[in-house]
Scaffold this active site. Structure first.
Site, PDB file in Angstrom:
ATOM      1  N   LYS A 174       0.920  -1.372  -0.016  1.00 58.55           N
ATOM      2  CA  LYS A 174      -0.116  -0.162  -0.033  1.00 58.55           C
ATOM      3  C   LYS A 174       0.908   1.213   0.062  1.00 58.55           C
ATOM      4  O   LYS A 174       1.438   1.491   0.997  1.00 58.55           O
ATOM      5  CB  LYS A 174      -0.848   0.024   1.121  1.00 58.55           C
ATOM      6  CG  LYS A 174      -1.991   1.050   1.113  1.00 58.55           C
ATOM      7  CD  LYS A 174      -2.600   1.356   2.435  1.00 58.55           C
ATOM      8  CE  LYS A 174      -2.111   2.631   2.935  1.00 58.55           C
ATOM      9  NZ  LYS A 174      -2.113   3.864   2.318  1.00 58.55           N
ATOM     10  N   GLU A 249      10.268   1.644  10.296  1.00 57.38           N
ATOM     11  CA  GLU A 249      11.014   2.600   9.995  1.00 57.38           C
ATOM     12  C   GLU A 249      10.204   3.973  10.297  1.00 57.38           C
ATOM     13  O   GLU A 249       9.416   4.279   9.502  1.00 57.38           O
ATOM     14  CB  GLU A 249      11.528   2.750   8.612  1.00 57.38           C
ATOM     15  CG  GLU A 249      12.201   1.429   8.234  1.00 57.38           C
ATOM     16  CD  GLU A 249      13.713   1.473   8.906  1.00 57.38           C
ATOM     17  OE1 GLU A 249      14.171   2.381   9.484  1.00 57.38           O
ATOM     18  OE2 GLU A 249      14.039   0.176   8.890  1.00 57.38           O
ATOM     19  N   CYS A 283      13.228  11.895   6.266  1.00 59.87           N
ATOM     20  CA  CYS A 283      13.408  11.400   7.422  1.00 59.87           C
ATOM     21  C   CYS A 283      14.854  11.595   8.056  1.00 59.87           C
ATOM     22  O   CYS A 283      15.076  11.597   9.520  1.00 59.87           O
ATOM     23  CB  CYS A 283      12.900   9.972   7.654  1.00 59.87           C
ATOM     24  SG  CYS A 283      13.767   8.821   6.634  1.00 59.87           S
ATOM     25  N   GLU A 384       9.227  16.156  15.487  1.00 60.22           N
ATOM     26  CA  GLU A 384       9.608  16.111  14.066  1.00 60.22           C
ATOM     27  C   GLU A 384       8.535  17.285  13.359  1.00 60.22           C
ATOM     28  O   GLU A 384       7.299  17.018  13.226  1.00 60.22           O
ATOM     29  CB  GLU A 384       9.262  14.664  13.572  1.00 60.22           C
ATOM     30  CG  GLU A 384       9.930  14.640  12.204  1.00 60.22           C
ATOM     31  CD  GLU A 384       9.564  13.103  11.534  1.00 60.22           C
ATOM     32  OE1 GLU A 384       8.477  12.734  11.701  1.00 60.22           O
ATOM     33  OE2 GLU A 384      10.441  12.655  10.862  1.00 60.22           O
TER      34      GLU A 384
HETATM   35  P1  NAD Z   1       2.030   7.999   7.910  1.00 56.75           P
HETATM   36  O1  NAD Z   1       2.529   7.264   9.380  1.00 56.75           O
HETATM   37  O2  NAD Z   1       0.932   9.047   8.084  1.00 56.75           O
HETATM   38  O3  NAD Z   1       1.718   7.168   6.501  1.00 56.75           O
HETATM   39  C1  NAD Z   1       2.668   6.326   6.229  1.00 56.75           C
HETATM   40  C2  NAD Z   1       1.754   5.040   5.861  1.00 56.75           C
HETATM   41  O4  NAD Z   1       1.052   4.325   6.830  1.00 56.75           O
HETATM   42  C3  NAD Z   1       0.787   5.591   4.545  1.00 56.75           C
HETATM   43  O5  NAD Z   1       0.909   4.666   3.573  1.00 56.75           O
HETATM   44  C4  NAD Z   1      -0.359   5.404   5.350  1.00 56.75           C
HETATM   45  O6  NAD Z   1      -1.635   5.530   4.562  1.00 56.75           O
HETATM   46  C5  NAD Z   1      -0.396   4.414   6.219  1.00 56.75           C
HETATM   47  N1  NAD Z   1      -1.256   4.175   7.247  1.00 56.75           N
HETATM   48  C6  NAD Z   1      -1.714   5.151   8.328  1.00 56.75           C
HETATM   49  N2  NAD Z   1      -2.328   4.897   9.159  1.00 56.75           N
HETATM   50  C7  NAD Z   1      -2.354   3.631   9.044  1.00 56.75           C
HETATM   51  C8  NAD Z   1      -2.774   2.300   9.816  1.00 56.75           C
HETATM   52  N3  NAD Z   1      -3.773   2.548  10.929  1.00 56.75           N
HETATM   53  N4  NAD Z   1      -2.710   1.048   9.618  1.00 56.75           N
HETATM   54  C9  NAD Z   1      -1.862   1.051   8.557  1.00 56.75           C
HETATM   55  N5  NAD Z   1      -1.278   1.769   7.607  1.00 56.75           N
HETATM   56  C10 NAD Z   1      -1.426   3.004   8.028  1.00 56.75           C
HETATM   57  O7  NAD Z   1       3.343   8.804   7.566  1.00 56.75           O
HETATM   58  P2  NAD Z   1       3.552   9.894   6.403  1.00 56.75           P
HETATM   59  O8  NAD Z   1       3.086  11.311   6.698  1.00 56.75           O
HETATM   60  O9  NAD Z   1       2.958   9.119   5.104  1.00 56.75           O
HETATM   61  O10 NAD Z   1       5.079   9.935   6.211  1.00 56.75           O
HETATM   62  C11 NAD Z   1       5.804  10.854   7.083  1.00 56.75           C
HETATM   63  C12 NAD Z   1       6.645  10.066   7.998  1.00 56.75           C
HETATM   64  O11 NAD Z   1       7.450   9.042   7.713  1.00 56.75           O
HETATM   65  C13 NAD Z   1       7.565  11.016   8.896  1.00 56.75           C
HETATM   66  O12 NAD Z   1       7.459  10.743  10.427  1.00 56.75           O
HETATM   67  C14 NAD Z   1       8.918  10.564   8.354  1.00 56.75           C
HETATM   68  O13 NAD Z   1       9.783  10.641   9.324  1.00 56.75           O
HETATM   69  C15 NAD Z   1       8.742   9.031   8.395  1.00 56.75           C
HETATM   70  N6  NAD Z   1       9.832   8.417   7.401  1.00 56.75           N
HETATM   71  C16 NAD Z   1      10.436   7.481   8.267  1.00 56.75           C
HETATM   72  C17 NAD Z   1      11.422   7.095   7.176  1.00 56.75           C
HETATM   73  C18 NAD Z   1      12.564   5.921   7.745  1.00 56.75           C
HETATM   74  O14 NAD Z   1      13.052   5.134   6.985  1.00 56.75           O
HETATM   75  N7  NAD Z   1      12.739   5.928   9.267  1.00 56.75           N
HETATM   76  C19 NAD Z   1      11.448   7.100   5.898  1.00 56.75           C
HETATM   77  C20 NAD Z   1      10.703   8.038   5.329  1.00 56.75           C
HETATM   78  C21 NAD Z   1       9.646   8.768   6.055  1.00 56.75           C
END
Ligand code: NAD
Length: 484
Positions: A174, A249, A283, A384
């Protein structure tokens, strides 16, 4: 208006509910396509396809599996420009970044794991004198779930899918609902590349609906997730009692430690990049900058000067160093942190406002922003923000620099600028982070373990670490008779 489709059992299909979600072009603030609002039923359909495909896929020879992944890589390479344009439009990132970083890296992810799978082995332990040998089989898990965020859409989506498939699993993936386009285009590529039906299924929709359905599915036994820390925590609460394998992650609030003995010009150039690349939505961005007191004022002036030179503009223009942030909601979140700065005894040194770009007045553009903080305990340094916003603050000595760097819940990456090798080694040992860069930033070798500690996650991606995650070790112990 274009309607994207789910990719299930090798076919592009509409969601069973026939419901759709608007997809925005952040550079214009306008809807330009729609994506399926998939639900539990679509996940079930994908699961059935994946389950059916698993016995054959997990038994393909390594050569065959590798060949299909290389086909995907080569088609992506051929369509690189189209993919980069789509990524830039969907996410708001400068086209140059998508052309030079995002899509080439997605190609590398497939290529890397096409080769890595042929080199992946396991251990054997001979118990000498006991006529016993143990060896470990590494079995694919079955059907696994991959969930990715919006900041580096195809780059991170493929970083999960490639090793999952390479290890012999079938996948339900997804992408973020905020940036679905390149995942959809990847579906088309997978069909063209001859990936057998059902091996990869891409289901679009909202996190709390389709994402949640993947995580809750009792027969999807491993979840690889990249996203926010709060979402990761929620996901772990759902998946852990079901004893699923989890790779998380999560967010970061990474320190960038600048010592007076560093290569100043190189540091300044890289610090501008590590602060504002991809509108600060990486990130790994060094969002907390700590500078040795003796060069603090000089750094402050130079950093402001260099930051003011950055051009914010339409992502497709070559002159744009920064494009638009990903969504209206995200822009408002970033602005709320900035607007709160003064209450935290922090001073905005440059930036801080939304920008109106000609002919793109509704786009989500923000000025690159530097804020001087007086304490590391303020909200600006502890939470963040994930936008083009960094803070700066001086430190007296190495001990204080380390203390400030570690004084945060996150532990993803850290950067150190110094020419003192002893100091570089000391800090590499003691910084609480999964990744430490010394005199460089975002310098990646795909063989290395990637991930964070503390609230930045659990587990590691990259290299054989990802292949280990996507396989279950099974130990076989054989007692044999030494006499014939
Ligand atoms: P998010 O947590 O809102 O969403 C990430 C994914 O999870 C999306 O596909 C979303 O639809 C899905 N999701 C949301 N709720 C869910 C649930 N209840 N069950 C299953 N899936 C669900 O994050 P975002 O806003 O898309 O991304 C930004 C964040 O990602 C920042 O905090 C950033 O630091 C982090 N990030 C981390 C890394 C790493 O490698 N550590 C890399 C890139 C981004």
């Amino acid at each position: 208006m274009q309607q994207l489709q789910n990719y299930i059992n090798g076919e592009l299909i509409s969601p069973l509910s026939s419901e759709w979600i608007d997809n925005f072009d952040p550079s214009k603030g306008e809807v330009y396509s729609q994506i399926p609002r998939s639900k539990k039923e679509d996940v079930e359909l994908a699961f059935e396809a994946a389950k059916k495909a698993f016995p054959a896929w997990s038994n393909t020879t390594l050569e065959e599996r590798s060949k299909v992944l290389l086909n995907i890589a080569s088609l992506l390479q051929q369509k690189l420009v189209d993919f980069a344009k789509a990524e830039s439009k969907d996410n708001g990132k400068p086209l140059a970044l998508a052309l030079n970083i995002d899509i080439p890296r997605a190609v590398s992810n497939f290529k890397f794991y096409a080769h890595a799978l042929t080199q992946f082995g396991s251990e054997a332990h001979e118990s000498v004198g006991k006529n016993t040998i143990n060896f470990t089989l590494r079995k694919p898990i079955g059907v696994v779930g991959c969930i990715s965020p919006w900041n580096l859409p195809l780059y991170l989506f493929s970083w999960k899918i490639a090793p999952a498939l390479a290890a012999g699993n079938c996948v339900i993936a997804k992408p973020s609902e905020i940036t679905p386009m390149t995942a959809y285009l990847l579906s088309e590529v997978c069909i063209e590349a001859g990936l057998p039906n059902g091996v990869l299924n891409i289901v679009h929709g909202l996190g709390n609906e389709v994402g949640q359905a993947i995580v809750e599915h009792p027969q999807i036994k491993a979840i690889s997730f990249t996203g926010g820390t709060k979402t990761g925590e929620h996901l772990a609460r759902t998946a852990s009692p079901m004893f699923k394998k989890l790779s998380l992650e999560l967010g970061g609030k990474n320190p960038n430690l600048i010592f007076a003995d560093c290569d100043y010009d190189e540091m300044l150039k890289t610090t501008v990049r590590s602060s504002f690349a991809n509108q600060g939505q990486i990130c790994l961005c060094g969002s907390r900058i700590f500078v040795e007191a003796s060069i603090y004022e000089k750094f402050k002036d130079d950093f402001i000067t260099e930051t003011k030179k950055l051009q914010v503009g339409v992502p497709s223009k070559a002159s744009s160093d920064l494009g638009a942030v990903v969504s209206k909601a995200h822009m408002e979140k970033v602005l709320s942190y900035i607007n709160n700065a003064e209450k935290q005894e922090a001073k905005i040194l440059t930036g801080g406002k939304r920008i109106t770009v000609k002919d793109h007045e509704k786009g989500y553009y923000l000025e690159p922003t530097i804020i001087e903080v007086s304490s590391n305990r303020c909200q600006l340094n502890q939470e963040e923000i994930f936008g083009p916003v960094v803070t700066i603050m001086p430190f007296k000595n190495e001990e204080e620099a380390l203390e400030l760097a570690n004084d945060v819940h996150y532990g993803l990456s850290a950067t150190v600028w110094t020419s003192n090798l002893d100091r570089a080694m000391r800090l590499s040992n003691t910084l609480e982070a999964g990744i430490v860069w010394v005199n460089t930033w975002l310098n990646r070798d795909l063989r290395t373990p990637f991930g964070g500690i503390k609230d930045s996650g659990v587990g590691r991606e990259g290299g054989f670490e990802a292949l280990r995650f996507f396989t279950e070790p099974k130990n076989v112990c054989i007692q044999y008779n030494a006499r014939s």
